[in-house]
Design an enzyme around this catalytic site. Structure first.
Site, short mmCIF file in Angstrom:
data_model
loop_
_atom_site.label_atom_id
_atom_site.label_comp_id
_atom_site.label_asym_id
_atom_site.label_seq_id
_atom_site.Cartn_x
_atom_site.Cartn_y
_atom_site.Cartn_z
N SER A 102 56.70 51.68 -63.45
CA SER A 102 58.06 51.31 -63.25
C SER A 102 58.66 51.88 -61.88
CB SER A 102 59.06 51.43 -64.39
OG SER A 102 60.26 50.76 -64.27
N ASP A 243 62.76 47.73 -58.49
CA ASP A 243 62.18 48.92 -58.65
C ASP A 243 60.70 48.58 -58.66
OD1 ASP A 243 61.95 47.58 -61.06
OD2 ASP A 243 62.01 49.50 -62.33
N ASP A 245 58.27 47.63 -60.39
CA ASP A 245 57.59 46.64 -61.07
C ASP A 245 58.31 45.41 -61.36
OD1 ASP A 245 59.27 47.66 -63.06
OD2 ASP A 245 57.84 47.37 -64.78
N ASP A 247 61.39 44.82 -62.74
CA ASP A 247 62.16 44.48 -64.24
C ASP A 247 63.60 44.99 -63.97
OD1 ASP A 247 61.72 47.21 -64.36
OD2 ASP A 247 60.97 46.91 -66.56
#
Length: 451
Positions: A102, A243, A245, A247
């Site tokens: 992440s 960010d 990833d 999400d």
């Protein structure tokens, strides 16, 4: 039961160090493959990743584990976490895997798992996986003729782009909107600019040249300063910060001011309530969301249900109690009408839809409430259980008494790093700062003494 591998968001750690080693990744593949493999039928797993260099290593290890367990593997390549959850359903896979840490630095990595419905796995299944990894893996291996195969999937990002675009109402376009997108050199570097451009926006992209080690490096939703400067420089209408990833998302208005997840949830809640789309009578957020959001919703007869930190707990509460909007101050926003997990691009599109529909600048649309003064600080620990220390407990009790009914205090260990997070909020900024600093000092002192 104490967990050895799974934290609040899958398995995470430094790449090539326990538990993020090829050996553990392969065992995860074997265990998960065994659990979700359909006996006597072809079973498949989809695997996506962000742009970290270690993603190649972990991807190959997972492929070995899943194929050894008898599952066919579809490799998606660099793609956002929410796209993996969506494609898990779209491709009728039995399990979905995202290799990502992440918003963490490049040297970390992680494994997130999604069931066939696109939702993250339950605590019960995660504990089952842990028990299997710790034991003999031989019984979980497929027979010679049932070993799985692996292939790379073409066009997967275009499926997701079309999916994301369809969440914008057909009567609304982004024509005339100048948008700066900070891709964090991460998984959204292709899909976010493409989707926005296809919807009519003029797109200026920054941090979209991943090299394996620059993901989240002074960019993205955790470091929006570069985006703020770029929005001001090119006179953009809005900046979108993803960010690593993709999400989570934060916005920057036309004045260069950051808009956090609490404000974004307020916009969506008010808009959806007005159009009778909001379910559950309010929204779900975590204990970290600002008291100002709670007051804003209460003034509109809407509730704020709070959960532990972690979007998985937000989603669990949403599913159990019939909410369709939830999220975190950090920018994880879950809109269950569209997605099963946080989705930075789709969340941003809902805000842009409101701005376009109202023909107002982002600064007007997204300043829904005055945040209560809030301070969050982290203190690194050297192990042990500092929150059970007598001096620390005493400092916490004293802080709660000083805040009284005019504020909140939240102290919790990080689920992904060796940190204690201390957050306080209240109408008296000076008191909030004093309370947080006092607790940080005590935790730091006691942690050092115990080392």
């Amino acid at each position: 039961m104490t967990r050895k591998f799974f934290g609040t968001d899958g398995i995470r750690g430094q790449a090539n160090s326990f538990p993020m080693t090829p050996e553990i990744a392969m065992k995860v593949g074997m265990a998960v493959g065994y659990i979700f493999r359909r006996k006597g039928q072809a079973s498949r797993v989809v695997i996506g990743k962000d742009t970290r260099r270690s993603g190649y290593m972990l991807e190959n290890a997972l492929v070995a584990g899943f194929t050894a367990a008898g599952m066919d593997v579809f490799l998606l390549g660099p793609i956002p976490t929410p796209a993996v959850a969506m494609l898990c359903r779209s491709l009728r896979a039995d399990i979905g895997v995202m290799i990502s840490a992440s918003h963490n630095p490049f040297y970390d990595n992680g494994i997130k798992l999604f069931g066939p419905d696109g939702f993250k796995l339950s605590d019960q299944i995660e504990l089952q996986i842990e028990a299997m990894i710790e034991g003999d893996m031989t019984p979980f291996l497929a027979s010679h003729g049932d070993v799985g195969r692996a292939k790379r999937v073409d066009g997967d990002i275009y499926r997701y782009i079309e999916f994301a675009k369809r969440t914008l109402p057909r009567n609304i376009s982004l024509n005339g909107l100048r948008v700066v997108v900070d891709c964090a050199n991460g998984a959204g570097y292709k899909v976010a600019p493409a989707a926005l451009w296809e919807l009519g926006a003029e797109v200026i992209t920054i941090n979209n040249e991943p090299n394996g080690i620059n993901i989240n490096e002074d960019c993205g939703s955790t470091h929006p300063i570069g985006l703020m400067k770029k929005v001001h420089e090119v006179r953009a209408d809005v900046g979108i910060a993803l960010d690593g990833d993709a999400d989570r998302v934060l916005l920057v208005d036309e004045n260069g001011t950051v808009i956090d997840g609490d404000q974004l949830m307020a916009v969506i809640a008010e808009s959806w309530a007005a159009s009778n789309r909001l379910e559950g009578g309010g929204i779900v957020a975590t204990v970290m969301s600002n008291l100002g959001l709670e007051r804003f919703l209460a003034d509109r007869n809407l509730t704020l249900a709070r959960t532990k930190v972690g979007d998985r707990y937000v989603v669990e509460h949403m599913r159990e109690h019939g909410f369709n909007v939830g999220g975190e101050q950090s920018g994880h926003i879950v809109l269950s009408d569209f997605a099963t997990t946080g989705d930075g691009l789709i969340s941003a599109l809902q805000i842009l839809a409101v701005a376009q529909e109202q023909n107002k600048p982002i600064s007007d649309v997204c300043r829904k409430f005055q945040p209560v003064p809030q301070l969050l600080k982290n203190v690194r620990t050297t192990g042990g259980k500092p929150l059970e220390n007598k001096r620390v407990k005493s400092a916490i009790d004293e802080a709660k008494e000083r805040l009284g009914g005019q504020g909140r205090l939240v102290i919790r260990p990080s689920g992904t790093e060796p940190l204690i997070r201390v957050m306080a909020e209240g109408d008296d900024r000076g008191l909030v700062e004093k309370v947080v600093n006092d607790i940080i000092d005590v935790i730091s002192s006691e942690s050092s003494a115990a080392a």
